[in-house]
Design a protein around this motif. Structure first.
Motif, mmCIF file in Angstrom:
data_model
loop_
_atom_site.group_PDB
_atom_site.id
_atom_site.type_symbol
_atom_site.label_atom_id
_atom_site.label_comp_id
_atom_site.label_asym_id
_atom_site.label_seq_id
_atom_site.Cartn_x
_atom_site.Cartn_y
_atom_site.Cartn_z
ATOM 1 N N SER A 45 0.401 -6.011 -18.617
ATOM 2 C CA SER A 45 1.746 -6.542 -18.614
ATOM 3 C C SER A 45 1.821 -7.682 -17.605
ATOM 4 O O SER A 45 0.833 -7.999 -16.945
ATOM 5 N N PRO A 46 2.986 -8.326 -17.453
ATOM 6 C CA PRO A 46 3.090 -9.470 -16.530
ATOM 7 C C PRO A 46 2.595 -9.125 -15.128
ATOM 8 O O PRO A 46 2.854 -8.057 -14.583
ATOM 9 N N LEU A 47 1.857 -10.084 -14.535
ATOM 10 C CA LEU A 47 1.321 -9.915 -13.184
ATOM 11 C C LEU A 47 2.438 -10.216 -12.191
ATOM 12 O O LEU A 47 2.780 -11.373 -11.950
ATOM 13 N N LEU A 48 3.013 -9.167 -11.611
ATOM 14 C CA LEU A 48 4.123 -9.327 -10.672
ATOM 15 C C LEU A 48 3.669 -9.408 -9.230
ATOM 16 O O LEU A 48 4.392 -9.940 -8.388
ATOM 17 N N TYR A 49 2.480 -8.883 -8.928
ATOM 18 C CA TYR A 49 1.999 -8.852 -7.552
ATOM 19 C C TYR A 49 0.576 -9.396 -7.536
ATOM 20 O O TYR A 49 -0.365 -8.707 -7.914
ATOM 21 N N GLY A 50 0.445 -10.660 -7.128
ATOM 22 C CA GLY A 50 -0.851 -11.325 -7.175
ATOM 23 C C GLY A 50 -1.685 -11.067 -5.931
ATOM 24 O O GLY A 50 -1.369 -10.219 -5.080
ATOM 25 N N ARG A 51 -2.747 -11.816 -5.833
ATOM 26 C CA ARG A 51 -3.695 -11.700 -4.729
ATOM 27 C C ARG A 51 -3.028 -12.094 -3.411
ATOM 28 O O ARG A 51 -2.393 -13.139 -3.312
ATOM 29 N N THR A 52 -3.163 -11.247 -2.389
ATOM 30 C CA THR A 52 -2.626 -11.526 -1.056
ATOM 31 C C THR A 52 -3.715 -12.170 -0.205
ATOM 32 O O THR A 52 -4.817 -11.633 -0.096
ATOM 33 N N ARG A 53 -3.401 -13.315 0.382
ATOM 34 C CA ARG A 53 -4.388 -14.032 1.196
ATOM 35 C C ARG A 53 -3.892 -14.110 2.639
ATOM 36 O O ARG A 53 -2.706 -14.296 2.887
ATOM 37 N N ARG A 54 -4.844 -13.985 3.560
ATOM 38 C CA ARG A 54 -4.510 -14.000 4.976
ATOM 39 C C ARG A 54 -5.496 -14.863 5.750
ATOM 40 O O ARG A 54 -6.669 -14.976 5.379
ATOM 41 N N LEU A 55 -4.994 -15.431 6.833
ATOM 42 C CA LEU A 55 -5.888 -16.118 7.766
ATOM 43 C C LEU A 55 -6.710 -15.082 8.526
ATOM 44 O O LEU A 55 -7.927 -15.218 8.665
ATOM 45 N N ILE A 56 -6.059 -14.056 9.030
ATOM 46 C CA ILE A 56 -6.721 -12.929 9.668
ATOM 47 C C ILE A 56 -6.147 -11.669 9.038
ATOM 48 O O ILE A 56 -4.940 -11.422 9.139
ATOM 49 N N GLY A 57 -6.974 -10.895 8.364
ATOM 50 C CA GLY A 57 -6.481 -9.721 7.646
ATOM 51 C C GLY A 57 -7.180 -8.443 8.057
ATOM 52 O O GLY A 57 -7.732 -8.326 9.151
ATOM 53 N N GLY A 58 -7.165 -7.488 7.144
ATOM 54 C CA GLY A 58 -7.762 -6.197 7.414
ATOM 55 C C GLY A 58 -9.277 -6.269 7.456
ATOM 56 O O GLY A 58 -9.911 -7.127 6.826
ATOM 57 N N PHE A 92 -25.162 -0.968 8.358
ATOM 58 C CA PHE A 92 -23.759 -1.271 8.622
ATOM 59 C C PHE A 92 -23.311 -2.405 7.697
ATOM 60 O O PHE A 92 -24.031 -3.386 7.497
ATOM 61 N N ASN A 93 -22.138 -2.211 7.120
ATOM 62 C CA ASN A 93 -21.557 -3.209 6.228
ATOM 63 C C ASN A 93 -20.136 -3.509 6.711
ATOM 64 O O ASN A 93 -19.321 -2.594 6.868
ATOM 65 N N VAL A 94 -19.861 -4.787 6.967
ATOM 66 C CA VAL A 94 -18.546 -5.223 7.432
ATOM 67 C C VAL A 94 -17.919 -6.085 6.354
ATOM 68 O O VAL A 94 -18.538 -7.040 5.873
ATOM 69 N N ARG A 95 -16.706 -5.716 5.942
ATOM 70 C CA ARG A 95 -15.920 -6.529 5.022
ATOM 71 C C ARG A 95 -14.597 -6.856 5.698
ATOM 72 O O ARG A 95 -13.978 -5.983 6.311
ATOM 73 N N ALA A 96 -14.173 -8.091 5.581
ATOM 74 C CA ALA A 96 -12.915 -8.514 6.190
ATOM 75 C C ALA A 96 -12.194 -9.468 5.257
ATOM 76 O O ALA A 96 -12.820 -10.320 4.611
ATOM 77 N N SER A 97 -10.884 -9.300 5.158
ATOM 78 C CA SER A 97 -10.046 -10.230 4.413
ATOM 79 C C SER A 97 -9.543 -11.269 5.400
ATOM 80 O O SER A 97 -8.601 -11.028 6.155
#
Length: 822
Positions: free
Chosen positions: A174-187, A210-215
């Motif tokens: 259905s319609p995409l109401l909540y798109g991708r959230t982008r941050r300068l410094i995220g989780g 060890f694996n590090v993922r950051a948004s």
């Protein structure tokens, strides 16, 4: 016998519903009993293939189908009000009144029409209309029906009309109401796997991954580090990569920069550089359309259900041939096929598996992967390009080009889907003189997978030849598997292995596993061949004493060193999050007793395991710890060490109707929220939470309209929408819910022959927002949002001036409001 007589009879899967026409109480006479048989009708928009079952019945006496009228209106979420024998329908600011006592349809500003005499029924709260009578309720062209396919179709305008909530089919986004959230410094997410190995005669070995993922930086950062410690500490930075993703774009979906590694069959390099692609970030969640064909009885009605939703329904031709079009996903999908004979006999059902390989590209689409930079070892120039083009729905062209200092190689091939459940592909490389072929077959009880590679160039492949085959067949009581592989390296090493295994489910919760097969190995071109036959067997009994779940058994295997290498007993038990395992027996190769013990605890914050081997020749003690930490608004711990995305969906009462959750706006509980292709659970903070989502991937959300607390509540975004998951972090989605006000109105002192000739119209800033009819008692009911309104009355015949009844209304946010118009 006095009173009503109701007989309910069930014959197989056919439900007989006995309905008696309402008696004339003044005459005190019983009416004849009418027997209706349930019929599998479905509802579909005219512009979409997905369908939903609706309540319908077959009257054999009149040879007429009847549709549950209020049930149909509930499916399309049209407001309905039942008063005695009258069903009022509010659609597109017009009220339709269906009178089942008089057999009439009255439309505001449109007059009165009569229903077909034998095409309507009312009994014990049921209101049913024949398909031809249904067409009289709505404007011309809004509704169509096909009795041969048992299909009721409504126009898209009816699904999209204002004043009611829509429920889109669950199989399509259905319609995409909540798109991708982008941050300068995220989780930030940190996954870890640490282990300690202690052999009694050596120093302890420590290993950490060890694996590090950051948004961050409006994209995502991915880092892999491995650390080793024995006498000293060594670290290896395996991957550090920055990825900027564009999941909604068809031109470029991802741009990566850094150190990474890829493993297509044409390239086995680890490189540092740039990557660009327009392939979907998660192919497994990309929807496709599949064609499913078969043979049934001539002129039979064939339906296909995917995920519990009727996806397509057709009528077989005179030879019984049919073809269905189903929306499915990459990988394997399961469809339930229901075949209803043309003569109305009992339906037959079967399960069909559909398989679409990830190499298959939609028709007319071009996917590309571009990589360039330098190799990690040697720092030599490196480039790789791969293209896939969909020639048709079931045929894709494949090509690639690889550049290094030593060699430049191009490949060309095709991938094709055959007979719904089979995928084959073949590729040739030049001038490297290499070839690859694959075959994958998934049927209901049969699975076959084969992958073969040939090469004459050691720079191109590690193996001169290699093939792997897997075969599986299963029934409820027996499963058989065959695994075979053969490889020959450029150094002359040859390895051939085959194994046949079977699992039999015996009586009293007991199973037997038998496996055997030859293994032939030659370690060098001038070395002798080592041939042996290996086998293993396990007899297991499953037990559940109280809250403990476990199993005990006997295990034996041989052929690796001796004809009988080991024979002994096994024990496994688990209680809540703690599990224990033990194995003890005689080790013939070591000439003594052998034992091993395992203890595991699955805590919410991590997974701890300890394993001790008391082997006479190789005793050791090993401990491991793995889990993850997420740093978002707060620190959260998990026992899972692989990254994933999550979403928290929280409905709330949007008082100011700005679409954002503001302070003081309360959550709304009780909505049945489902995320398609994801598991959900209730959240302690309200709403539902979906975990283990693929990053940057669209997911469909469906809210059951029946779970909405009342007619005064409205979902402005609809009951079906989609959202884009954010990489390795929790996406918070606040679903606004509007609460309208139930306006109970009355009109007094009308200078009309009947109050039903008046229409009440509501305006906001010179714009008409709602209108409603007036009953014979001078009353009306409608739903309105809070706000300032101007109210006017209109005489439908245009004979009286009702401007003196005009007034204004300042509607405050209250549950209900009583309005008097004089």
């Amino acid at each position: 016998m006095k009173g009503f007589v109701v007989l309910l009879a069930y014959v197989g899967s056919v439900v007989l519903i006995l309905l008696r026409l309402a008696p004339d109480l003044s005459a005190q006479a019983l009416q004849p009993v009418r027997v209706l048989q349930e019929a599998p009708w479905v509802l579909s928009p005219m512009s979409a293939p997905s369908m939903r079952p609706i309540s319908a019945y077959w009257d054999s006496r009149q040879s007429t189908y009847f549709i549950d009228f209020p049930g149909l209106l509930e499916e399309v979420q049209i407001p309905t009000l039942i008063e005695g024998s009258v069903v009022r329908v509010s659609y597109a600011e017009i009220v339709y009144k269906v009178d089942f006592a008089q057999g009439t349809v009255e439309v505001d500003l449109g007059g009165v029409d009569s229903l077909d005499a034998e095409g309507y029924l009312q009994s014990r709260g049921r209101f049913m209309l024949s398909p031809s009578n249904l067409q009289k309720v709505f404007p011309e062209g809004m509704l169509a029906y096909d009795t041969s396919r048992l299909l009721l179709r409504v126009s898209q305008e009816l699904f999209a009309a204002p004043g009611f909530r829509t429920r889109a089919p669950t199989l399509r986004l259905s319609p995409l109401l909540y798109g991708r959230t982008r941050r300068l410094i995220g989780g930030t997410w940190l996954g870890y796997r640490m282990s300690r190995m202690q052999r009694f005669e050596y120093a302890a070995d420590y290993t950490g991954q060890f694996n590090v993922r950051a948004s961050a930086l409006w994209g995502q950062i991915d880092i892999d580090v491995t650390a080793f410690h024995t006498d000293g500490t060594e670290t290896e930075l395996r991957r550090v990569n920055y990825l900027l993703d564009f999941p909604e774009s068809s031109w470029v979906t991802q741009i990566g920069l850094g150190r990474t590694y890829e493993h297509p069959w044409t390239s086995r390099y680890m490189y540092e550089g740039l990557r660009m692609s327009n392939r979907p970030l998660s192919t497994r969640h990309q929807q496709r359309e599949a064609r499913l064909s078969g043979i049934a009885e001539p002129n039979a009605i064939v339906s296909a259900l995917v995920g519990g939703v009727v996806a397509d329904r057709v009528q077989a031709d005179g030879q019984g041939r049919y073809q269905l079009q189903l929306p499915v996903y990459y990988g394997t999908s399961q469809a339930e096929i229901e075949i209803i004979p043309a003569d109305g006999g009992p339906p037959t059902r079967e399960t069909r598996l559909l398989f679409i390989g990830e190499d298959l590209v939609p028709a007319g689409r071009l996917y590309y992967d571009l990589q360039g930079g330098q190799t990690q070892i040697g720092k030599n120039p490196y480039g790789h390009a791969r293209f896939s083009y969909g020639l048709s729905q079931s045929l894709t062209a494949l090509s690639s080009f690889t550049y290094t200092d030593e060699e430049q190689t191009a490949t060309l091939g095709v991938a094709s889907q055959i007979a719904d459940a089979m995928m084959v592909s073949a590729e040739l490389a030049y001038p490297a003189r290499a070839a690859r072929a694959t075959l994958q077959l998934f049927l209901n009880r049969l699975q076959i997978q084969t992958d073969a590679t040939l090469s004459d160039d050691s720079e191109f492949s590690l193996y001169r030849q290699r093939w792997i085959s897997r075969f599986g067949w299963s029934t409820p009581q027996l499963s058989l598997f065959l695994h075979a592989d053969h490889s020959e390296s450029f150094t002359g090493r040859i390895s051939t292995h085959a194994q046949v295994s079977g699992t039999a489910r015996l009586a009293r919760r007991t199973s037997l596993v038998l496996a055997a097969g030859p293994r032939v190995t030659r370690y060098a071109s001038d070395a002798p061949r080592d041939s042996r036959v290996q086998w293993r067997s396990t007899l297991t009994r499953y037990v559940t004493p109280g809250p403990i779940r476990g199993r005990v058994g006997f295990q034996a295997h041989g052929g690796q060193y001796e004809p009988l290498d080991f024979a002994g007993g096994t024990l496994y038990a688990s209680y809540r999050r703690v599990s224990f395992g033990a194995r003890i027996g005689y080790d013939a190769a070591a000439g003594g007793m052998s034992a091993s013990l395992s203890l595991r605890m699955n805590a919410p914050w991590g997974n701890i395991a300890s394993h001790a081997s008391l082997d006479p020749d190789n005793s050791y003690l090993q401990q491991s710890l793995h889990g993850s930490m997420a740093f978002d608004r707060s620190l959260s711990l998990s026992r899972y060490s692989h990254p994933w995305s999550s979403a928290l969906l929280q409905p709330f009462l949007d008082v100011d109707r700005n679409g954002r959750k503001d302070p003081g706006e309360d959550p709304l509980d009780g909505l049945d929220i489902q995320v398609i292709r994801a598991s959900t659970k209730a959240s302690v903070s309200g709403g539902v939470r979906a975990d283990f989502l693929a990053p940057s991937t669209p997911y469909q959300v469906v809210i059951d309209p029946r779970s909405i607390p009342g007619p005064q509540f409205n979902l402005p975004g609809g009951t079906a929408f989609s959202f884009m998951s954010d990489p390795v972090e929790l996406k918070r989605i606040h679903i606004p819910v509007h609460r309208n006000i139930i306006v109970n109105g009355s009109v007094e002192s009308l200078p009309l022959s009947s109050p039903t000739l008046a229409v009440v119209v509501f305006y906001q800033e010179a714009r008409e927002v709602a209108r409603t009819a007036v009953s014979q008692q001078g009353r009306f009911t409608l739903l309105l949002p809070p706000g300032f309104y101007r109210i006017e009355l209109i005489d439908q015949l245009g004979q009286e001036d009702l401007s003196s009844f005009s007034q204004t209304l300042n509607l405050e946010p209250v549950p209900a409001y009583d309005l008097q118009i004089r």
